[in-house]
Design a protein around this motif. Structure first.
Motif, mmCIF file in Angstrom:
data_model
loop_
_atom_site.group_PDB
_atom_site.id
_atom_site.type_symbol
_atom_site.label_atom_id
_atom_site.label_comp_id
_atom_site.label_asym_id
_atom_site.label_seq_id
_atom_site.Cartn_x
_atom_site.Cartn_y
_atom_site.Cartn_z
ATOM 1 N N LEU A 25 0.836 -1.195 0.000
ATOM 2 C CA LEU A 25 0.000 0.000 0.000
ATOM 3 C C LEU A 25 0.875 1.250 0.000
ATOM 4 C CD1 LEU A 25 -3.061 0.792 0.290
ATOM 5 C CD2 LEU A 25 -2.610 1.012 2.729
ATOM 6 N N HIS A 26 0.469 2.242 -0.785
ATOM 7 C CA HIS A 26 1.179 3.524 -0.810
ATOM 8 C C HIS A 26 0.773 4.297 0.451
ATOM 9 C CE1 HIS A 26 2.940 7.205 -1.851
ATOM 10 N NE2 HIS A 26 2.488 7.389 -3.084
ATOM 11 N N SER A 27 1.589 4.184 1.497
ATOM 12 C CA SER A 27 1.207 4.719 2.810
ATOM 13 C C SER A 27 1.098 6.234 2.824
ATOM 14 C CB SER A 27 2.202 4.251 3.872
ATOM 15 O OG SER A 27 3.520 4.614 3.522
ATOM 16 N N ALA A 28 1.954 6.915 2.070
ATOM 17 C CA ALA A 28 1.923 8.381 2.076
ATOM 18 C C ALA A 28 0.592 8.918 1.547
ATOM 19 C CB ALA A 28 3.075 8.936 1.245
ATOM 20 N N LEU A 29 0.002 8.224 0.565
ATOM 21 C CA LEU A 29 -1.265 8.680 -0.001
ATOM 22 C C LEU A 29 -2.396 8.587 1.012
ATOM 23 C CD1 LEU A 29 -2.612 9.721 -2.605
ATOM 24 C CD2 LEU A 29 -3.182 7.346 -3.147
ATOM 25 N N VAL A 30 -2.388 7.554 1.857
ATOM 26 C CA VAL A 30 -3.389 7.445 2.920
ATOM 27 C C VAL A 30 -3.312 8.667 3.825
ATOM 28 C CG1 VAL A 30 -4.137 6.102 4.922
ATOM 29 C CG2 VAL A 30 -3.385 4.929 2.849
ATOM 30 N N GLN A 31 -2.107 9.027 4.206
ATOM 31 C CA GLN A 31 -1.899 10.171 5.095
ATOM 32 C C GLN A 31 -2.348 11.471 4.448
ATOM 33 O OE1 GLN A 31 1.731 9.979 7.373
ATOM 34 N NE2 GLN A 31 2.137 12.141 7.060
ATOM 35 N N GLU A 32 -2.079 11.611 3.150
ATOM 36 C CA GLU A 32 -2.403 12.855 2.441
ATOM 37 C C GLU A 32 -3.895 13.037 2.192
ATOM 38 O OE1 GLU A 32 -0.176 12.447 -1.106
ATOM 39 O OE2 GLU A 32 1.776 12.563 -0.102
ATOM 40 N N THR A 33 -4.642 11.942 2.084
ATOM 41 C CA THR A 33 -6.037 12.037 1.651
ATOM 42 C C THR A 33 -7.054 11.819 2.757
ATOM 43 O OG1 THR A 33 -6.005 9.686 1.021
ATOM 44 C CG2 THR A 33 -5.453 11.295 -0.692
ATOM 45 N N ALA A 34 -6.625 11.534 3.968
ATOM 46 C CA ALA A 34 -7.566 11.222 5.048
ATOM 47 C C ALA A 34 -8.363 12.455 5.483
ATOM 48 C CB ALA A 34 -6.808 10.632 6.238
ATOM 49 N N TYR A 35 -9.663 12.278 5.628
ATOM 50 C CA TYR A 35 -10.527 13.358 6.123
ATOM 51 C C TYR A 35 -11.821 12.750 6.656
ATOM 52 C CZ TYR A 35 -13.192 12.823 1.763
ATOM 53 O OH TYR A 35 -13.939 12.328 0.724
ATOM 54 N N ILE A 36 -12.620 13.578 7.365
ATOM 55 C CA ILE A 36 -13.885 13.130 7.945
ATOM 56 C C ILE A 36 -15.048 13.684 7.127
ATOM 57 C CG2 ILE A 36 -15.449 13.477 9.903
ATOM 58 C CD1 ILE A 36 -13.097 13.174 11.748
ATOM 59 N N GLU A 37 -16.053 12.823 6.900
ATOM 60 C CA GLU A 37 -17.288 13.248 6.245
ATOM 61 C C GLU A 37 -18.476 12.789 7.070
ATOM 62 O OE1 GLU A 37 -19.968 12.575 2.187
ATOM 63 O OE2 GLU A 37 -18.312 11.238 2.666
ATOM 64 N N ASP A 38 -19.430 13.669 7.303
ATOM 65 C CA ASP A 38 -20.710 13.296 7.902
ATOM 66 C C ASP A 38 -21.682 13.049 6.754
ATOM 67 O OD1 ASP A 38 -19.822 13.489 10.509
ATOM 68 O OD2 ASP A 38 -20.361 15.603 10.696
ATOM 69 N N ARG A 39 -21.943 11.778 6.459
ATOM 70 C CA ARG A 39 -22.722 11.421 5.274
ATOM 71 C C ARG A 39 -24.151 11.058 5.674
ATOM 72 N NH1 ARG A 39 -21.293 10.944 0.234
ATOM 73 N NH2 ARG A 39 -22.321 9.537 -1.249
ATOM 74 N N PRO A 40 -25.164 11.692 5.023
ATOM 75 C CA PRO A 40 -26.571 11.410 5.357
ATOM 76 C C PRO A 40 -26.919 9.947 5.136
ATOM 77 C CG PRO A 40 -26.384 13.387 3.984
ATOM 78 C CD PRO A 40 -25.037 12.738 3.991
#
Length: 608
Positions: free
Chosen positions: A388-403
């Motif tokens: 797994l490309h670990s750096a991409l996980v770190q760069e793209t992580a965020y929180i979404e409140d999805r209905p």
């Protein structure tokens, strides 16, 4: 990895003697490194294969010459003293009969007798330095407790942490070295047999049989630590050889160096064979049991036989990796061997022979009887290797409140936490930790789903097929390893999203196409697609570990499963999340991994 009732180990004459320190008592001498003056002039190291960082054949350097210790009269008390010399708090066991392979050179100590309270091995009784009537087939080893002495200085210890990855056979692989607690590869410029021999001896093997260039053992990922290594062949470590520090433009992973080492002959392949297959690489597994005059061949019960067990069988046969581990072999029923002589086989996948795996011993228990339900394998000289490309996980992580009204399909595929079942659908929302996953195949064979297209499962809601029910696991863990949130991803589309410059795409999901990941290509699951998340609705604020595991059930064979896990530190304050320090599971040294799991705030699980 899996519990069984009886453990047995290899009968090569490499017998493991584990003695319980809690039963025999563990002496408690002074552990102040500054007081251990008796060891001046001596250096200690652990060697041999296979082993973990805290176990191995004990080797001592005296007068500039490395040697071993004979197992005559060796005891747990002597192991305690030697483990402290190596910087560990105590011993949990010891081994005899060259369990980690025979050493070379002098046998420095014989009939070693210690009380266990000595501050140095020089205080123990023995026949004297260099006075021995043993051979290296009697070399002693120790198993130390994986805990370092406080304040211990590593200047008295020669550490390997060099390692081989991606090899189909013991003693071969891509060379990786440890620098600043991070593993990296070696560029093949100026790579020759002299340098390869230094690596082989550092790992406890003999000299090198072949120095490999051009990433013939697969490409690594991450740092390239060394280039233009020039060894005389006599150095104790690859780091002692003149070399060039690498820069980004100097080398690429297509130039990763590898080795094939000379190994002592054990005859392990003579106690296993395949029958009934269409070629020498496949068939029903037969093993030889008994002693002189009572030797006989028999079958292995197929219950729970899987990829890890098949990997060990293929390794013992000298046939490389396992493509498949089969629990039914009726289509290979062509021999006259009908007795089942081994059952309950459980392997970690790193063993050299099936005898080293846990199994039921002489008490054979098989749920499904008959020769059709006995174990079989299909072996291959090559295998895939997913990272797994670990750096991409770190760069793209965020929180979404999805209905909730947008999550019906995700709920159908079990991509939400169990508490979502009692939610007030379609009102409300779920809090999701989203991230992208870019999965590379750096092995030497394409990664293909275990099941063919005829058995893929159609999912109407999302309008796609699943070629693997569980391709990845996503987990949020507490510092002690307790799982507080989880997710999973089915491989509804394994394809070549992008490839290296000289590699062409082979797999595409459109129009019910073939699925897989080509060597040198990667598959990208974007953060904005369904189920590419962990439902953290019920997670309380605190410090956690984000863990992603590819191919978690070992459904598809790979050359290396130790790099399938990725971990990150993450801090959640109830509104925002910070993900950092993401890395592949085997990218750090053992000590660095321990530091990673003890970062500030984790012990009390408080926000720092």
């Amino acid at each position: 990895m899996r519990p069984v009732s009886v453990w047995q180990w290899s009968p090569w004459g490499l017998l493991l003697c584990l003695l319980c320190s809690s039963c025999l008592g563990s002496p408690s001498p002074s552990t102040d490194p500054e007081k251990r003056v008796g060891s001046q002039g001596l250096r200690f190291r652990l060697a041999g294969f296979p082993r973990k960082p805290y176990e191995g054949r004990v080797e001592i350097q005296r007068a500039g010459e490395w040697g071993t210790i004979c197992d005559d009269d060796f005891t747990l008390q002597a192991a305690h003293v030697l483990c402290r010399e190596l910087g560990f708090t105590e011993a949990t066991g010891w081994t005899h009969s060259a369990k980690y392979g025979p050493g070379t050179g002098r046998i420095w100590l014989d009939n070693l007798s210690c009380s266990g309270t000595e501050q140095s091995v020089t205080e123990c009784a023995s026949r004297g330095w260099g006075n021995s009537d043993c051979t290296h087939d009697e070399d002693a080893g120790v198993i130390c407790k994986d805990q370092r002495l406080p304040g211990f200085s590593d200047s008295n210890v020669i550490e390997a942490r060099v390692r081989l990855k991606g090899g189909a056979h013991p003693g071969e692989g891509r060379v990786e070295v440890l620098k600043a607690s991070t593993w990296g590869t070696v560029c093949d410029r100026k790579w020759d047999l002299h340098a390869a021999s230094v690596v082989c001896r550092e790992l406890g093997f003999g000299s090198a049989r072949e120095a490999l260039s051009g990433a013939r053992m697969g490409q690594g990922m991450g740092a390239i630590h060394l280039s233009e290594v020039r060894c005389s062949g006599q150095e104790l470590s690859l780091w002692k050889c003149p070399h060039k520090n690498i820069t980004a433009e100097d080398c690429s992973h297509s130039q990763d160096a590898g080795v094939r080492c000379n190994l002592p002959y054990t005859g392990a392949e003579t106690r296993i064979r395949l029958s009934g297959g269409r070629s020498q690489h496949e068939g029903r597994v037969e093993v030889q049991i008994g002693g002189p005059g009572t030797l006989r061949w028999g079958l292995i019960c197929g219950d729970d036989w899987g990829t890890l067990e098949a990997m060990v069988a293929c390794r013992q046969l000298g046939l490389g990796y396992a493509n498949h581990g089969l629990q039914e072999t009726w289509y290979w029923d062509s021999g006259n061997i009908t007795e089942v002589v081994m059952s309950g086989v459980r392997c970690t996948g790193t063993e050299l022979t099936l005898d080293q795996c846990a199994h039921h011993g002489t008490h054979i228990t098989c749920k499904r009887t008959g020769t059709r339900f006995t174990a079989g394998v299909i072996c291959s000289e090559t295998a895939s290797d997913l990272l797994l490309h670990s750096a991409l996980v770190q760069e793209t992580a965020y929180i979404e409140d999805r209905p909730l009204h947008m999550l019906y399909c995700a709920a159908e595929e079990n991509c939400l936490a169990s508490s979502a079942r009692s939610a007030n659908w379609p009102y409300g929302h779920r809090r999701l930790l989203r991230f992208s996953s870019q999965i590379h195949n750096l092995g030497r064979a394409d990664f293909r789903p275990k099941a063919g297209r005829h058995s893929w499962v159609w999912h109407e809601c999302h309008g796609h097929y699943h070629s693997m029910d569980i391709f990845t696991h996503y987990d949020i863990l507490t510092p002690n390893g307790t799982k507080v949130a989880e997710g999973h991803k089915a491989s509804f589309c394994l394809e070549d999203t992008e490839c290296q410059e000289d590699v062409s795409k082979r797999y595409e999901c459109a129009n019910f196409g073939e699925q897989g990941i080509t060597v040198g290509c990667w598959d990208l699951y974007r953060h904005d697609i369904d189920c590419q998340w962990i439902d953290i609705t019920d997670v309380k604020p605190g410090n956690y570990i984000l863990q992603i595991v590819i191919n978690p059930n070992f459904e598809v064979a790979e050359s290396d499963f130790t790099n399938n896990a990725m971990k990150c530190n993450c801090k959640y304050d109830g509104h925002r999340i910070w993900v950092h320090n993401c890395h592949i599971g085997d990218a750090f040294s053992e000590e660095a991994n321990r530091r990673f799991e003890r970062y500030p705030g984790q012990t009390s699980n408080q926000i720092i």
